[in-house]
Design a protein around this motif. Structure first.
Motif, PDB file in Angstrom:
ATOM      1  N   ILE A  77      -4.436   1.348   1.714  1.00 12.71           N
ATOM      2  CA  ILE A  77      -4.250   2.330   0.628  1.00 12.71           C
ATOM      3  C   ILE A  77      -5.248   3.469   0.779  1.00 12.71           C
ATOM      4  O   ILE A  77      -4.929   4.630   0.472  1.00 12.71           O
ATOM      5  N   SER A  78      -6.438   3.158   1.304  1.00 11.51           N
ATOM      6  CA  SER A  78      -7.421   4.209   1.575  1.00 11.51           C
ATOM      7  C   SER A  78      -6.912   5.151   2.660  1.00 11.51           C
ATOM      8  O   SER A  78      -7.079   6.373   2.578  1.00 11.51           O
ATOM      9  N   GLY A  79      -6.267   4.565   3.692  1.00  4.89           N
ATOM     10  CA  GLY A  79      -5.693   5.383   4.757  1.00  4.89           C
ATOM     11  C   GLY A  79      -4.580   6.279   4.251  1.00  4.89           C
ATOM     12  O   GLY A  79      -4.502   7.459   4.604  1.00  4.89           O
ATOM     13  N   PHE A  80      -3.714   5.753   3.409  1.00  5.70           N
ATOM     14  CA  PHE A  80      -2.626   6.550   2.824  1.00  5.70           C
ATOM     15  C   PHE A  80      -3.176   7.695   1.974  1.00  5.70           C
ATOM     16  O   PHE A  80      -2.679   8.830   2.030  1.00  5.70           O
ATOM     17  N   ALA A 105       0.832  -1.205   0.000  1.00  5.65           N
ATOM     18  CA  ALA A 105       0.000   0.000   0.000  1.00  5.65           C
ATOM     19  C   ALA A 105       0.867   1.256   0.000  1.00  5.65           C
ATOM     20  O   ALA A 105       0.537   2.247  -0.670  1.00  5.65           O
ATOM     21  N   TYR A 106       1.974   1.213   0.726  1.00  6.56           N
ATOM     22  CA  TYR A 106       2.891   2.358   0.732  1.00  6.56           C
ATOM     23  C   TYR A 106       3.504   2.565  -0.655  1.00  6.56           C
ATOM     24  O   TYR A 106       3.614   3.703  -1.133  1.00  6.56           O
ATOM     25  N   ILE A 107       3.883   1.465  -1.311  1.00  4.82           N
ATOM     26  CA  ILE A 107       4.424   1.571  -2.675  1.00  4.82           C
ATOM     27  C   ILE A 107       3.356   2.120  -3.621  1.00  4.82           C
ATOM     28  O   ILE A 107       3.629   2.977  -4.462  1.00  4.82           O
ATOM     29  N   GLY A 108       2.130   1.628  -3.457  1.00  8.16           N
ATOM     30  CA  GLY A 108       1.031   2.114  -4.283  1.00  8.16           C
ATOM     31  C   GLY A 108       0.710   3.573  -4.023  1.00  8.16           C
ATOM     32  O   GLY A 108       0.267   4.307  -4.922  1.00  8.16           O
ATOM     33  N   TYR A 109       0.952   4.006  -2.779  1.00  7.48           N
ATOM     34  CA  TYR A 109       0.749   5.412  -2.409  1.00  7.48           C
ATOM     35  C   TYR A 109       1.824   6.300  -3.034  1.00  7.48           C
ATOM     36  O   TYR A 109       1.530   7.404  -3.508  1.00  7.48           O
ATOM     37  N   CYS A 110       3.043   5.808  -3.075  1.00  2.00           N
ATOM     38  CA  CYS A 110       4.157   6.576  -3.652  1.00  2.00           C
ATOM     39  C   CYS A 110       4.121   6.569  -5.178  1.00  2.00           C
ATOM     40  O   CYS A 110       4.466   7.572  -5.820  1.00  2.00           O
ATOM     41  N   VAL A 153       1.289   1.694  -9.607  1.00  2.00           N
ATOM     42  CA  VAL A 153       1.266   0.393  -8.914  1.00  2.00           C
ATOM     43  C   VAL A 153      -0.142   0.107  -8.396  1.00  2.00           C
ATOM     44  O   VAL A 153      -0.684  -0.989  -8.598  1.00  2.00           O
ATOM     45  N   ASP A 154      -0.748   1.104  -7.760  1.00  8.16           N
ATOM     46  CA  ASP A 154      -2.105   0.928  -7.239  1.00  8.16           C
ATOM     47  C   ASP A 154      -3.114   0.723  -8.362  1.00  8.16           C
ATOM     48  O   ASP A 154      -4.089  -0.017  -8.200  1.00  8.16           O
ATOM     49  N   GLU A 155      -2.889   1.370  -9.489  1.00  8.04           N
ATOM     50  CA  GLU A 155      -3.802   1.237 -10.628  1.00  8.04           C
ATOM     51  C   GLU A 155      -3.828  -0.188 -11.166  1.00  8.04           C
ATOM     52  O   GLU A 155      -4.840  -0.632 -11.721  1.00  8.04           O
ATOM     53  N   TYR A 156      -2.725  -0.917 -11.007  1.00  8.81           N
ATOM     54  CA  TYR A 156      -2.669  -2.312 -11.434  1.00  8.81           C
ATOM     55  C   TYR A 156      -3.099  -3.259 -10.311  1.00  8.81           C
ATOM     56  O   TYR A 156      -3.791  -4.251 -10.550  1.00  8.81           O
TER      57      TYR A 156
END
Length: 238
Positions: free
Chosen positions: A132-135, A73-78, A82-85
């Protein structure tokens, strides 16, 4: 509290009436017999060992999932790409029936491995979406402050981001632990695990011992409610 007591009394009365109407323990046992069986279980060491085995399965997978989901989630936040996939893939996993996971994984893994893998596939997407929602809900001004002070990676994770997304973490834990218990028992039954609550329920079913099936089921409900109660109290304290 009074409403909950009244609700429990109403459920027991309705259960008693239905049991009298059916009058067949194989279909629906009487609540008094079930309660007596639950009491006898408390005096059996095997009862506690069985509960601990199932609970250990849940805790191991949930803890691993929390760490991995937090990192991803942190990687997806940065990196939004990444989150889109990742998010669509995990959403698809959440849409797959749990029983399908068990049947498919059993083709490739042992019974115990199946329990762990299935539980991970169910719990991990739930935790990731919460994290990821929290980030994403972190205030933009706070992000600028973090960049300004440039803390070390571990300080940033443990002292900055973790406290900021703590509500999402606790909410994810609450959901994953209660869901994890139910999924684990189901996986234990379907995978034919020789120990755990799932094995105990399945053995009672084979013996047509519906009193024990109901007793184990009620103990599971109590355990899930107790876990939710502890986490709810912790959330209130925080």
């Amino acid at each position: 509290m009074k409403h909950k007591v009244r609700l429990i009394i109403c459920i027991l009365l309705l259960w008693e009436l239905l049991a009298w109407g059916i009058h067949n323990n194989v279909i629906l046992p009487f609540p008094s017999e079930t309660i007596v069986t639950m009491g006898k279980m408390l005096g059996d060491l095997n009862f506690y060992q069985t509960l601990l085995i199932t609970l250990s399965h849940v805790l191991i997978v949930v803890l691993i999932s929390v760490v991995l989901a937090f990192v991803l989630a942190y990687i997806g936040y940065c990196y939004k790409v990444v989150d889109e996939y990742v998010s669509p893939i995990l959403s698809i996993l959440q849409a797959i029936p749990n029983i399908s996971f068990v049947i498919l994984v059993l083709l490739w893994a042992s019974s115990l491995q199946t329990v762990y893998i299935v539980l991970f596939l169910v719990v991990f997407p739930l935790l990731y979406h919460n994290f990821i929602s929290g980030f994403k809900n972190i205030d933009h001004d706070l992000r600028d402050v973090i960049l300004l002070y440039e803390p070390s990676f571990m300080d940033k994770m443990l002292k900055v981001y973790l406290p900021l997304i703590q509500p999402s973490v606790l909410s994810g834990l609450k959901s994953s632990l209660s869901l994890g218990v139910k999924v684990t028992v189901m996986a234990e039954i379907l995978a034919g695990l020789p120990y755990g609550v799932g094995r105990a329920i399945n053995f009672a079913r084979i013996q047509f011992d519906m009193v024990s099936v109901f007793a184990w089921t009620i103990w599971l409900v109590i355990m899930i409610m107790f876990i939710d109660f502890l986490l709810e109290k912790f959330i209130q304290i925080e």
